[in-house]
Design a protein around this motif. Structure first.
Motif, PDB file in Angstrom:
ATOM      1  N   ARG A 194       0.850  -1.183   0.000  1.00  0.00           N
ATOM      2  CA  ARG A 194       0.000   0.000   0.000  1.00  0.00           C
ATOM      3  C   ARG A 194       0.888   1.237   0.000  1.00  0.00           C
ATOM      4  O   ARG A 194       1.223   1.810   1.034  1.00  0.00           O
ATOM      5  N   ARG A 195       1.276   1.650  -1.161  1.00  0.00           N
ATOM      6  CA  ARG A 195       2.207   2.755  -1.308  1.00  0.00           C
ATOM      7  C   ARG A 195       1.574   3.877  -2.110  1.00  0.00           C
ATOM      8  O   ARG A 195       0.612   3.687  -2.840  1.00  0.00           O
ATOM      9  N   VAL A 196       2.136   5.043  -1.978  1.00  0.00           N
ATOM     10  CA  VAL A 196       1.628   6.197  -2.712  1.00  0.00           C
ATOM     11  C   VAL A 196       1.918   6.023  -4.197  1.00  0.00           C
ATOM     12  O   VAL A 196       3.005   5.587  -4.586  1.00  0.00           O
ATOM     13  N   ALA A 197       0.935   6.392  -5.055  1.00  0.00           N
ATOM     14  CA  ALA A 197       1.109   6.262  -6.497  1.00  0.00           C
ATOM     15  C   ALA A 197       2.316   7.086  -6.952  1.00  0.00           C
ATOM     16  O   ALA A 197       2.449   8.262  -6.601  1.00  0.00           O
ATOM     17  N   GLY A 198       3.175   6.480  -7.749  1.00  0.00           N
ATOM     18  CA  GLY A 198       4.334   7.193  -8.266  1.00  0.00           C
ATOM     19  C   GLY A 198       5.451   7.381  -7.261  1.00  0.00           C
ATOM     20  O   GLY A 198       6.419   8.100  -7.534  1.00  0.00           O
ATOM     21  N   GLU A 199       5.357   6.753  -6.114  1.00  0.00           N
ATOM     22  CA  GLU A 199       6.380   6.935  -5.077  1.00  0.00           C
ATOM     23  C   GLU A 199       7.681   6.247  -5.462  1.00  0.00           C
ATOM     24  O   GLU A 199       7.684   5.116  -5.950  1.00  0.00           O
ATOM     25  N   GLU A 200       8.783   6.922  -5.263  1.00  0.00           N
ATOM     26  CA  GLU A 200      10.090   6.347  -5.534  1.00  0.00           C
ATOM     27  C   GLU A 200      10.534   5.492  -4.363  1.00  0.00           C
ATOM     28  O   GLU A 200      10.164   5.731  -3.213  1.00  0.00           O
ATOM     29  N   ARG A 201      11.336   4.495  -4.670  1.00  0.00           N
ATOM     30  CA  ARG A 201      11.865   3.646  -3.610  1.00  0.00           C
ATOM     31  C   ARG A 201      12.834   4.434  -2.737  1.00  0.00           C
ATOM     32  O   ARG A 201      13.509   5.348  -3.209  1.00  0.00           O
ATOM     33  N   ALA A 202      12.896   4.043  -1.478  1.00  0.00           N
ATOM     34  CA  ALA A 202      13.757   4.751  -0.533  1.00  0.00           C
ATOM     35  C   ALA A 202      15.226   4.557  -0.900  1.00  0.00           C
ATOM     36  O   ALA A 202      15.649   3.461  -1.283  1.00  0.00           O
TER      37      ALA A 202
END
Length: 415
Positions: free
Chosen positions: A173-181
């Motif tokens: 459940r991640r934000v759309a378009g979120e980059e990996r840490a």
């Protein structure tokens, strides 16, 4: 309920001495596990942005794995000396399980806090069931093939690992378009939340030691059998408390955190309502344990566990006080009183440690030390309740802009 129903079988598969060795191993794992993720898990429900929350999850997982590796090296270097300290050679063969069980505990807490952030209470419920089933199946199988104390520890680790795996889908459940840490972003996240490892890690360690250190002290001063009886008693009393207490704690954490952010004036009402509900259950449960435990333990688990029944009666008041005080103790941290929480944790650890050490030094029997521990721990939880109410009442008298902006929810746990 599964833990309670399985207890008569485990009591016949394993001896009090087996439970004594297991109690030492489990206590060490719990102490390390409390801080193995750097307490970054406590910050997961806090950020407004989901991306930062997932960065905190990644940070906690990395720190937990690093702790496991460091612990493995330590066991390789000092395992024999630790076993000699407690005069229990069986410890040396199973100490390697401690750092990895601790890491599994920490990872489970990290993922559990993410589930709390998204209010995935059904997933948490399934996790509880899977954890118990995995623990019991492993302990039954290990006991049947004669692994003795190591079998109990293997079961504990297996339950933690299975429970953590069950919550892994929450990471999707991640934000759309979120980059990996990235390592740099994780470092920046750690710097922003540095008060969690600096303040709450010592508090968490003291919190666990306040409950678990007496097990080590009983093993050191009174031997493996007494530690086994005491550890088995704690296990039986914790099962029904966990059935309701931890579920209430998780919901109370979510509700109080929301109220603290939006309407701090309602915090006292939320606290008192939860206190009344918990106190009604605690009073009935404590009375039942005090009246029936000695006969019930001997009947259900066999004559060799009759001493655990006497210990349970001595801990009845503590059980009731913990059932009320443990969920509500999160109030101090939610309203930013980390220093006060740390002071309380230190005070309880000193009080309960003295309750075991002093009777042993004057030659008092183990049952006297158990009574002293139960009464002192109950008094500590009473003090925690008073402190929490005082802080919440102060918060309701402050103007909204004076309420701490950073609300740091504490993990729902047995405090």
């Amino acid at each position: 309920m599964l833990l309670l129903l399985s207890a008569p079988v485990l009591a016949r598969l394993y001896s009090p001495a087996d439970f004594g060795v297991f109690a030492v191993l489990a206590t060490l794992a719990a102490a390390v596990g409390a801080v193995a993720a750097g307490r970054f898990e406590l910050a997961v429900p806090l950020p407004e942005r989901d991306r930062e929350a997932h960065d905190l999850v990644a940070l906690g997982l990395v720190v937990a794995l690093g702790t496991a590796l460091a612990g493995t090296v330590l066991v390789a270097l000092a395992g024999e000396r630790i076993a000699t300290l407690f005069d229990q050679p069986a410890l040396a063969s199973w100490l390697w399980l401690v750092p990895w069980t601790a890491a599994a505990m920490a990872i489970l807490q990290v993922l559990n806090q993410l589930a709390i952030r998204y209010r995935r209470y059904a997933a948490i419920g399934r996790r509880n069931l899977l954890q118990t089933c995995a623990t019991l199946l492993a302990q039954f199988g290990a006991g049947a093939v004669g692994l003795r104390a190591g079998g109990l520890m293997l079961g504990l680790g297996a339950g933690q690992a299975v429970a953590a795996l069950s919550l892994l889908p929450g990471l999707r459940r991640r934000v759309a378009g979120e980059e990996r840490a990235t390592p740099r972003r994780l470092w920046q996240t750690a710097a922003r939340h540095r008060r969690f490892p600096l303040l709450l890690a010592p508090s968490g360690l003291l919190n666990v030691l306040g409950l678990q250190l007496p097990v080590l002290l009983f093993a050191y001063y009174y031997g493996a059998d007494v530690a086994g009886w005491f550890g088995f008693t704690q296990r039986m009393l914790a099962a029904p408390a966990a059935l309701l207490g931890l579920a209430v704690a998780q919901v109370y954490l979510a509700e109080l955190s929301r109220v603290a952010r939006t309407d701090a004036a309602r915090a006292v009402a939320v606290f008192l309502r939860a206190s009344r509900q918990l106190a009604m259950v605690a009073a009935v449960g404590g009375l039942v344990v005090a009246l029936s435990a000695p006969a019930a333990f001997a009947l259900a688990f066999g004559p060799k566990w009759a001493t655990s029944g006497a210990y349970a009666r001595a801990l009845a008041l503590f059980l009731a006080a913990q059932f009320v005080g443990s969920p509500l103790s999160q109030s101090l941290v939610v309203f930013g009183r980390h220093g006060l929480q740390l002071t309380w944790d230190a005070g309880r650890m000193l009080l309960t440690t003295a309750a075991v050490v002093v009777p042993s030094l004057v030659g008092a029997p183990a049952l006297t030390a158990v009574w002293a521990f139960g009464i002192s721990a109950a008094a500590a939880y009473g003090a925690s309740w008073v402190l929490s109410l005082h802080i919440l009442r102060r918060a309701t008298r402050l103007p909204p802009e004076s309420v701490p902006e950073t609300v740091a929810p504490e993990v729902a746990e047995q405090r």
